[in-house]
Design a protein around this motif. Structure first.
Motif, PDB file in Angstrom:
ATOM      1  N   ASN A   8      51.400  41.096  17.673  1.00 50.21           N
ATOM      2  CA  ASN A   8      51.991  41.983  16.339  1.00 50.21           C
ATOM      3  C   ASN A   8      53.437  42.248  16.545  1.00 50.21           C
ATOM      4  OD1 ASN A   8      49.202  42.652  15.064  1.00 50.21           O
ATOM      5  ND2 ASN A   8      48.969  43.700  16.982  1.00 50.21           N
ATOM      6  N   PHE A   9      54.006  42.476  15.390  1.00 54.53           N
ATOM      7  CA  PHE A   9      55.246  42.647  15.561  1.00 54.53           C
ATOM      8  C   PHE A   9      55.430  44.085  15.840  1.00 54.53           C
ATOM      9  CE2 PHE A   9      55.220  39.428  12.195  1.00 54.53           C
ATOM     10  CZ  PHE A   9      56.519  38.773  12.296  1.00 54.53           C
ATOM     11  N   PRO A  10      56.278  44.304  16.935  1.00 58.17           N
ATOM     12  CA  PRO A  10      56.466  45.755  17.473  1.00 58.17           C
ATOM     13  C   PRO A  10      56.649  46.792  16.455  1.00 58.17           C
ATOM     14  CG  PRO A  10      57.747  44.096  18.874  1.00 58.17           C
ATOM     15  CD  PRO A  10      57.467  43.406  17.528  1.00 58.17           C
ATOM     16  N   GLU A  11      57.624  46.361  15.440  1.00 57.18           N
ATOM     17  CA  GLU A  11      57.948  47.182  14.300  1.00 57.18           C
ATOM     18  C   GLU A  11      56.380  47.747  13.719  1.00 57.18           C
ATOM     19  OE1 GLU A  11      61.232  43.975  14.310  1.00 57.18           O
ATOM     20  OE2 GLU A  11      58.998  44.170  14.671  1.00 57.18           O
ATOM     21  N   ASN A  27      44.630  35.078  15.737  1.00 52.68           N
ATOM     22  CA  ASN A  27      43.778  35.503  14.382  1.00 52.68           C
ATOM     23  C   ASN A  27      42.595  35.406  14.289  1.00 52.68           C
ATOM     24  OD1 ASN A  27      44.849  36.781  12.193  1.00 52.68           O
ATOM     25  ND2 ASN A  27      44.552  34.796  10.951  1.00 52.68           N
ATOM     26  N   VAL A  28      41.793  34.062  14.802  1.00 51.15           N
ATOM     27  CA  VAL A  28      40.715  33.956  14.402  1.00 51.15           C
ATOM     28  C   VAL A  28      39.712  34.807  15.612  1.00 51.15           C
ATOM     29  CG1 VAL A  28      38.716  32.136  14.645  1.00 51.15           C
ATOM     30  CG2 VAL A  28      41.016  31.717  13.694  1.00 51.15           C
ATOM     31  N   LEU A  29      40.272  35.032  16.637  1.00 53.73           N
ATOM     32  CA  LEU A  29      39.637  35.650  17.682  1.00 53.73           C
ATOM     33  C   LEU A  29      39.622  37.184  17.425  1.00 53.73           C
ATOM     34  CD1 LEU A  29      41.391  34.345  20.884  1.00 53.73           C
ATOM     35  CD2 LEU A  29      39.662  33.345  19.445  1.00 53.73           C
ATOM     36  N   GLN A  30      40.027  37.663  16.547  1.00 54.89           N
ATOM     37  CA  GLN A  30      39.912  39.192  16.133  1.00 54.89           C
ATOM     38  C   GLN A  30      38.704  39.471  15.223  1.00 54.89           C
ATOM     39  OE1 GLN A  30      42.846  40.778  13.408  1.00 54.89           O
ATOM     40  NE2 GLN A  30      43.306  38.764  12.705  1.00 54.89           N
ATOM     41  N   THR A  31      37.834  38.355  14.817  1.00 53.18           N
ATOM     42  CA  THR A  31      36.614  38.434  14.078  1.00 53.18           C
ATOM     43  C   THR A  31      35.742  39.225  15.279  1.00 53.18           C
ATOM     44  OG1 THR A  31      37.238  36.641  12.637  1.00 53.18           O
ATOM     45  CG2 THR A  31      34.718  37.346  12.905  1.00 53.18           C
ATOM     46  N   VAL A  32      35.623  38.597  16.592  1.00 55.97           N
ATOM     47  CA  VAL A  32      34.572  39.021  17.317  1.00 55.97           C
ATOM     48  C   VAL A  32      34.860  40.434  17.755  1.00 55.97           C
ATOM     49  CG1 VAL A  32      33.519  38.548  19.812  1.00 55.97           C
ATOM     50  CG2 VAL A  32      34.129  36.598  18.158  1.00 55.97           C
ATOM     51  N   THR A  33      36.141  40.704  17.936  1.00 53.97           N
ATOM     52  CA  THR A  33      36.552  41.970  18.272  1.00 53.97           C
ATOM     53  C   THR A  33      36.343  43.030  17.124  1.00 53.97           C
ATOM     54  OG1 THR A  33      38.490  41.108  19.504  1.00 53.97           O
ATOM     55  CG2 THR A  33      38.686  43.533  18.809  1.00 53.97           C
ATOM     56  N   LEU A  34      36.393  42.889  16.091  1.00 52.11           N
ATOM     57  CA  LEU A  34      35.913  43.497  14.888  1.00 52.11           C
ATOM     58  C   LEU A  34      34.531  43.834  14.730  1.00 52.11           C
ATOM     59  CD1 LEU A  34      36.589  44.990  12.029  1.00 52.11           C
ATOM     60  CD2 LEU A  34      36.321  42.825  11.150  1.00 52.11           C
ATOM     61  N   LEU A  35      33.749  42.836  14.724  1.00 50.71           N
ATOM     62  CA  LEU A  35      32.393  42.838  14.603  1.00 50.71           C
ATOM     63  C   LEU A  35      31.750  43.776  16.001  1.00 50.71           C
ATOM     64  CD1 LEU A  35      31.217  39.174  13.774  1.00 50.71           C
ATOM     65  CD2 LEU A  35      31.343  41.352  12.116  1.00 50.71           C
ATOM     66  N   ASP A  36      32.354  43.500  16.966  1.00 53.31           N
ATOM     67  CA  ASP A  36      31.803  44.350  18.140  1.00 53.31           C
ATOM     68  C   ASP A  36      32.154  45.901  17.874  1.00 53.31           C
ATOM     69  OD1 ASP A  36      30.796  42.135  19.664  1.00 53.31           O
ATOM     70  OD2 ASP A  36      32.469  41.677  20.933  1.00 53.31           O
ATOM     71  N   LEU A  67      58.644  30.614  11.032  1.00 56.37           N
ATOM     72  CA  LEU A  67      57.944  31.466  12.031  1.00 56.37           C
ATOM     73  C   LEU A  67      59.028  32.289  12.674  1.00 56.37           C
ATOM     74  CD1 LEU A  67      55.174  29.104  12.909  1.00 56.37           C
ATOM     75  CD2 LEU A  67      54.879  31.142  11.562  1.00 56.37           C
ATOM     76  N   ALA A  68      58.574  33.598  13.246  1.00 54.37           N
ATOM     77  CA  ALA A  68      59.380  34.257  14.041  1.00 54.37           C
ATOM     78  C   ALA A  68      59.373  33.860  15.526  1.00 54.37           C
ATOM     79  CB  ALA A  68      58.934  35.745  13.733  1.00 54.37           C
ATOM     80  N   ASP A  69      60.268  33.987  16.214  1.00 51.20           N
ATOM     81  CA  ASP A  69      60.119  33.590  17.444  1.00 51.20           C
ATOM     82  C   ASP A  69      59.600  34.782  18.499  1.00 51.20           C
ATOM     83  OD1 ASP A  69      60.593  32.001  19.901  1.00 51.20           O
ATOM     84  OD2 ASP A  69      62.552  32.588  20.249  1.00 51.20           O
ATOM     85  N   ASP A  87      49.296  38.562  12.454  1.00 50.07           N
ATOM     86  CA  ASP A  87      49.768  38.201  13.943  1.00 50.07           C
ATOM     87  C   ASP A  87      50.977  37.431  13.789  1.00 50.07           C
ATOM     88  OD1 ASP A  87      49.565  36.183  16.230  1.00 50.07           O
ATOM     89  OD2 ASP A  87      47.916  37.435  16.634  1.00 50.07           O
ATOM     90  N   ILE A  88      51.935  37.670  14.674  1.00 49.84           N
ATOM     91  CA  ILE A  88      53.194  36.945  14.856  1.00 49.84           C
ATOM     92  C   ILE A  88      52.933  35.428  14.606  1.00 49.84           C
ATOM     93  CG2 ILE A  88      55.294  36.209  16.060  1.00 49.84           C
ATOM     94  CD1 ILE A  88      55.431  39.086  17.060  1.00 49.84           C
ATOM     95  N   THR A  89      52.114  34.921  15.376  1.00 48.09           N
ATOM     96  CA  THR A  89      51.698  33.337  15.510  1.00 48.09           C
ATOM     97  C   THR A  89      51.384  32.725  14.067  1.00 48.09           C
ATOM     98  OG1 THR A  89      49.627  33.714  15.956  1.00 48.09           O
ATOM     99  CG2 THR A  89      51.011  33.570  17.869  1.00 48.09           C
ATOM    100  N   CYS A  90      51.112  33.518  13.023  1.00 48.02           N
ATOM    101  CA  CYS A  90      50.679  32.744  11.882  1.00 48.02           C
ATOM    102  C   CYS A  90      51.294  33.594  10.735  1.00 48.02           C
ATOM    103  CB  CYS A  90      49.146  32.853  11.720  1.00 48.02           C
ATOM    104  SG  CYS A  90      48.368  34.445  11.919  1.00 48.02           S
TER     105      CYS A  90
END
Length: 325
Positions: free
Chosen positions: A92-95, A136-145, A248-250, A274-277
């Motif tokens: 995530n962005f620190p801000e 970004n896609v991986l957070q679906t599993v974290t959310l469902l859990d 995209l942010a570095d 997510d910064i990556t997307c």
């Protein structure tokens, strides 16, 4: 709403921060915004009435901030009767994280945090590699859990129908099966705003109080109510690089191609994730008024800068079927 009624509303609700001159608020169609506000508050109260353990999904973006602001209005002077939850990708962005923590401290709200990194460490998902890698896609599993672990039977999200074609199919009350999946062909009717929250054991609902809002509505409401938002939404200098039509942010974890040059630009975010997307926009908008003018003149949609949506034509719908927000 007339000026006298606006003043009466302010008198009855002294906790609201409506510092903007009335003549400025009127040009942004105050009546329309108040109707959207009332509808969203009604939906939020329906959630509190129909579900035993709801949770508000909070990302630190403008939509979830407005949703939390409306939830506070819905139950004022009592506190919001359910917790917030942030699925932290670790990228995530620190801000955003700083703003989240400050807001929770200021409001006294409880925000549960669940980490995608923990899901990776547990071997439930495999982290992507390469230049297009994203969590970004991986957070679906974290959310469902998290929903299963904490026994939440309803999750409020800040999704809006104008964002993306898959979200345009969504009802206010979106039923999810025992696997957390969404079937766009099997949704319940919501005639006369009657919401059916009945479910079987193990199922849950996603509820979207901002469904009928547009990006412009959100910005005008933020301006009208003087809602605090992260500095990321205002123009600032940031190191960025250009990829496939998106700035995209570095960041240290961003893998760049040899041909991608990092430059310092004046940019701001239209949407935060997510910064990556999360694509950033070249902009000189330093005030809410300038942001509203910029959005009104934009020829690219809000999610036009979301790099994750470019993976396929049905990227969002595929993720939603699997249990995404």
């Amino acid at each position: 709403m007339s000026e006298s009624n606006c003043l009466k509303f302010l008198y009855l609700c002294p906790h609201l921060k409506m510092h903007k001159p009335l003549e400025k608020m009127e040009k942004y169609n105050l009546n329309h915004l108040r109707e959207l506000e009332a509808e969203s508050i009604y939906v939020i109260r329906e959630v509190a009435a129909q579900f035993e353990r709801p949770v508000l999904l909070f990302s630190g973006g403008k939509d979830s901030i407005v949703m939390f602001y409306l939830a506070r209005k819905a139950f004022w002077p009592a506190k919001v009767p359910f917790p917030l939850m942030h699925i932290d990708t670790g990228h995530n962005f620190p801000e955003t994280l700083e703003f989240r923590d400050q807001l929770m401290k200021k409001t006294g709200a409880i925000c549960i945090s669940r980490l995608v990194q923990d899901t990776i460490d547990q071997g439930k998902v495999v982290e992507e590699t390469g230049v297009n890698a994203s969590r970004n896609v991986l957070q679906t599993v974290t959310l469902l859990d998290a929903l299963e672990e904490l026994k939440f039977d309803c999750a409020l999200g800040g999704g809006r129908r104008d964002e993306e074609k898959a979200r345009a199919k969504e009802r206010f009350f979106s039923h999810r099966d025992e696997f957390g999946q969404w079937d766009p062909k099997n949704q319940r009717p919501e005639l006369w705003n009657l919401f059916n929250g009945k479910k079987n054991m193990g199922e849950h609902f996603r509820v979207f109080p901002l469904s009928n809002w547009t990006e412009m509505d959100v910005w005008q409401y933020i301006y009208m109510e003087d809602v605090d938002i992260p500095d990321l939404y205002y123009t600032h200098k940031r190191r960025v690089f250009y990829r496939d039509g998106v700035w995209l942010a570095d960041a240290p974890f961003m893998v760049k191609k040899d041909t991608e040059e990092v430059l310092e630009k004046d940019v701001r975010c239209r949407t935060i994730g997510d910064i990556t997307c999360t694509g950033v926009t070249l902009s000189m908008a330093n005030t809410l008024e300038e942001i509203i003018q910029e959005v009104a003149a934009a020829r690219v949609t809000e999610r036009g800068g979301r790099y994750d949506d470019k993976r396929s034509e049905a990227a969002m719908e595929d993720r939603k079927k699997e249990g995404y927000f």
